[in-house]
Design a protein around this motif. Structure first.
Motif, PDB file in Angstrom:
ATOM      1  N   LYS A 154       0.907  -1.199  -0.078  1.00 53.14           N
ATOM      2  CA  LYS A 154      -0.150  -0.127  -0.138  1.00 53.14           C
ATOM      3  C   LYS A 154       0.811   1.305   0.018  1.00 53.14           C
ATOM      4  O   LYS A 154       0.406   2.302   0.317  1.00 53.14           O
ATOM      5  N   MET A 155       2.143   1.228  -0.223  1.00 52.21           N
ATOM      6  CA  MET A 155       2.899   2.258  -0.252  1.00 52.21           C
ATOM      7  C   MET A 155       3.388   2.703  -1.676  1.00 52.21           C
ATOM      8  O   MET A 155       3.705   1.780  -2.658  1.00 52.21           O
ATOM      9  N   LEU A 171      -1.167   4.832   1.051  1.00 50.77           N
ATOM     10  CA  LEU A 171      -2.766   5.009   0.431  1.00 50.77           C
ATOM     11  C   LEU A 171      -3.615   4.695   1.555  1.00 50.77           C
ATOM     12  O   LEU A 171      -3.412   3.706   2.430  1.00 50.77           O
ATOM     13  N   ASP A 172      -4.611   5.180   1.429  1.00 56.32           N
ATOM     14  CA  ASP A 172      -5.976   4.970   2.227  1.00 56.32           C
ATOM     15  C   ASP A 172      -6.436   3.505   1.868  1.00 56.32           C
ATOM     16  O   ASP A 172      -6.335   2.831   0.833  1.00 56.32           O
ATOM     17  N   GLU A 177      -1.141   9.397   4.215  1.00 52.16           N
ATOM     18  CA  GLU A 177       0.027  10.053   4.749  1.00 52.16           C
ATOM     19  C   GLU A 177       1.141  10.071   3.888  1.00 52.16           C
ATOM     20  O   GLU A 177       1.397   9.121   2.999  1.00 52.16           O
ATOM     21  N   ALA A 178       2.016  10.967   4.255  1.00 57.99           N
ATOM     22  CA  ALA A 178       3.330  10.966   3.448  1.00 57.99           C
ATOM     23  C   ALA A 178       4.332  11.733   3.913  1.00 57.99           C
ATOM     24  O   ALA A 178       4.162  12.694   4.887  1.00 57.99           O
ATOM     25  N   VAL A 179       5.584  11.049   3.966  1.00 54.47           N
ATOM     26  CA  VAL A 179       6.721  11.800   4.578  1.00 54.47           C
ATOM     27  C   VAL A 179       7.720  11.939   3.240  1.00 54.47           C
ATOM     28  O   VAL A 179       7.875  11.187   2.351  1.00 54.47           O
TER      29      VAL A 179
END
Ligand code: AHR
Length: 486
Positions: free
Chosen positions: A404-405, A485-486, A432-434
């Motif tokens: 999921k990344m 990802l959601d 989310e994101a880094v």
């Protein structure tokens, strides 16, 4: 506003971890002073290998290391580099006019690879060696314990168990320093060298010397000749491409910044054009591309140590070139199986500079640290919609996916403009994101022994809104997004 649209449904291929490989040669300060400091050195080391280099390499998953050359490989006789170090022969003039002590040989190289978890890739000697010498090197490395005299010799030299070296280069730059062959002569030599290779249950991956850049004549004539008799295995077709001559390593104008990035982007044209050409001889594309030397080659002038031939200081411009090039390889994951940046330390497009007890990482190191997230992932389609300068889009990059990344790497080549950009996942939503970012206000910025942290990566936090990200790319920057990802 610019935008980046990632399409996880459109897959390109698996990004071979070997795309993130390195090149080390007995030249200038790469091996001696760079990698090998010797067991008795006051410089911290493990079994003679520089400790700070080992520690930093482990941070970037080096995947594969090519050795002993380069041009050096076609003058190197492997038996010179085994046995008691004090009794090894000294040889002269194997790259330029220096004495080679042979203190770093096969065992030291394998030890180095093991310490940093990299696969060894050995380039054999076609220029001044023989097919028998090549086959015996494979036997020395790979024969099971005590099965042959060479396996016993390996045991007596400290390694009873085989080294299991899979990647073998059949010479280096056969069109030049590797013997100045014609493509026809080299094709005959290639067949001879690879006709009777001992495998010992380990399928070997044989790499043939392809062209200098996009030389069609070399590729076409090699394969025409090669097809005239029984074909031996070719797994990889290597080519070398260096970009350079746009100002100096540190002193360059804005125009030369763009000029060199344009030259770096030529890599994509070579990949497409050599791939198309290979299809004429290998329609199923069993043979993959290997870019086992690449990088920026600046005019000399920034050597820190005069004995370090081709040592150059890397700036933000070189970091951008590294990012652009690795993104090209990711986007062509179906074609490119391995790449080896030239060279790892103290030479050309280095990730590290060392001089006796001094050691510093260059901006290129941080690019490799960010981009390692792509290794082994599925490369996916990504579109960049931004303005252009010098016929290049401001924003270029690549994307890959694992579970999921999604991992996205981007260069903003513009030296002055920040670019506000919307990042969208086609039929997907960002949870989310880094973001890791390498940027500096000065395009000439570089790290030195005295000021080692002038260029470093920073972590930036950005909250997604409605499943999308809005991010402002700094001028002259390289960024890496790890997206959940959601
Ligand atoms: O990387 C330096 C030299 O460049 C290598 O020895 C050779 O293969 C290439 O021409």
């Amino acid at each position: 506003m610019a935008n980046i649209v990632i399409d996880p449904q459109k897959t390109i291929g698996t990004i071979s971890p070997y795309i993130y490989g390195h090149f080390t040669e007995h030249i200038g300060g790469v091996i001696y002073d760079g990698i090998w400091v010797g067991e008795d050195s006051s410089i911290p080391n493990i079994n003679g290998i520089r400790l700070s280099l080992i520690e930093h390499l482990k941070r970037i998953n080096p995947s594969v290391i090519r050795w002993p050359g380069g041009c050096f490989a076609d003058r190197y006789h492997w038996q010179d580099g085994i046995g008691d170090r004090n009794l090894r022969p000294r040889r002269y003039g194997r790259w330029n006019d220096v004495t080679e002590p042979n203190h770093f040989g096969t065992h030291e190289f394998i030890e180095f690879c093991r310490l940093v978890n990299a696969e060894p890739y050995i380039a054999g000697n076609v220029g001044t060696g023989s097919a028998e010498e090549f086959q015996q090197w494979i036997e020395y490395c790979n024969a099971p314990k005590n099965t042959t005299t060479l396996a016993e010799m390996r045991g007596n030299n400290g390694s009873i168990e085989p080294f299991n070296v899979k990647f073998w280069g059949v010479g280096n730059e056969a069109w030049g320093c590797g013997g100045n062959f014609t493509p026809e002569d080299y094709a005959d030599h290639y067949r001879q060298f690879t006709t009777w290779l001992p495998a010992y249950g380990l399928p070997l991956y044989c790499i043939a010397c392809g062209p200098n850049g996009d030389d069609h004549d070399w590729t076409r004539r090699f394969f025409q000749q090669y097809a005239k008799a029984s074909r031996t295995a070719i797994n990889g077709w290597s080519f070398h491409y260096y970009c350079g001559s746009a100002g100096g390593a540190i002193d360059f104008t804005s125009a030369q910044w763009y000029e060199l990035l344009n030259k770096a982007n030529y890599m994509e044209k070579i990949i497409n054009s050599q791939w198309e050409l290979l299809a004429e001889f290998d329609p199923q594309h069993h043979i993959k591309l290997i870019v086992d030397e690449w990088g920026a080659w600046h005019p000399s002038g920034t050597e820190i140590n005069p004995n370090h031939l081709f040592e150059q200081v890397s700036t933000m411009r070189d970091a951008l070139i590294a990012g652009l090039t690795l993104d090209i390889f990711n986007r062509h994951a179906d074609k490119v199986y391995m790449s080896n940046i030239a060279q790892m330390i103290n030479n050309l497009h280095s990730l590290f500079l060392a001089d006796e007890n001094k050691f510093v990482v260059t901006p290129n190191f941080y690019v490799y640290e960010m981009y390692k997230c792509h290794q082994g992932n599925v490369s996916i389609n990504v579109e960049f919609n931004s303005s252009e300068i010098d016929e290049m889009p401001y924003l270029m990059g690549s994307a890959s996916m694992k579970d999921k990344m999604i991992f996205l790497t981007v260069t903003n080549i513009h030296i002055a403009d920040s670019i506000e950009t919307e990042i969208i996942i086609n039929e997907g939503s960002i949870k989310e994101a880094v973001i890791a970012e390498l940027a500096n206000n000065d395009i000439h910025a570089h790290n030195t022994f005295e000021n080692p942290y002038e260029v470093v990566t920073k972590i930036v936090k950005t909250e997604p809104r409605n499943g999308k990200l809005v991010f402002t790319f700094k001028p002259a920057s390289v960024s890496c997004f790890s997206i959940l990802l959601d």
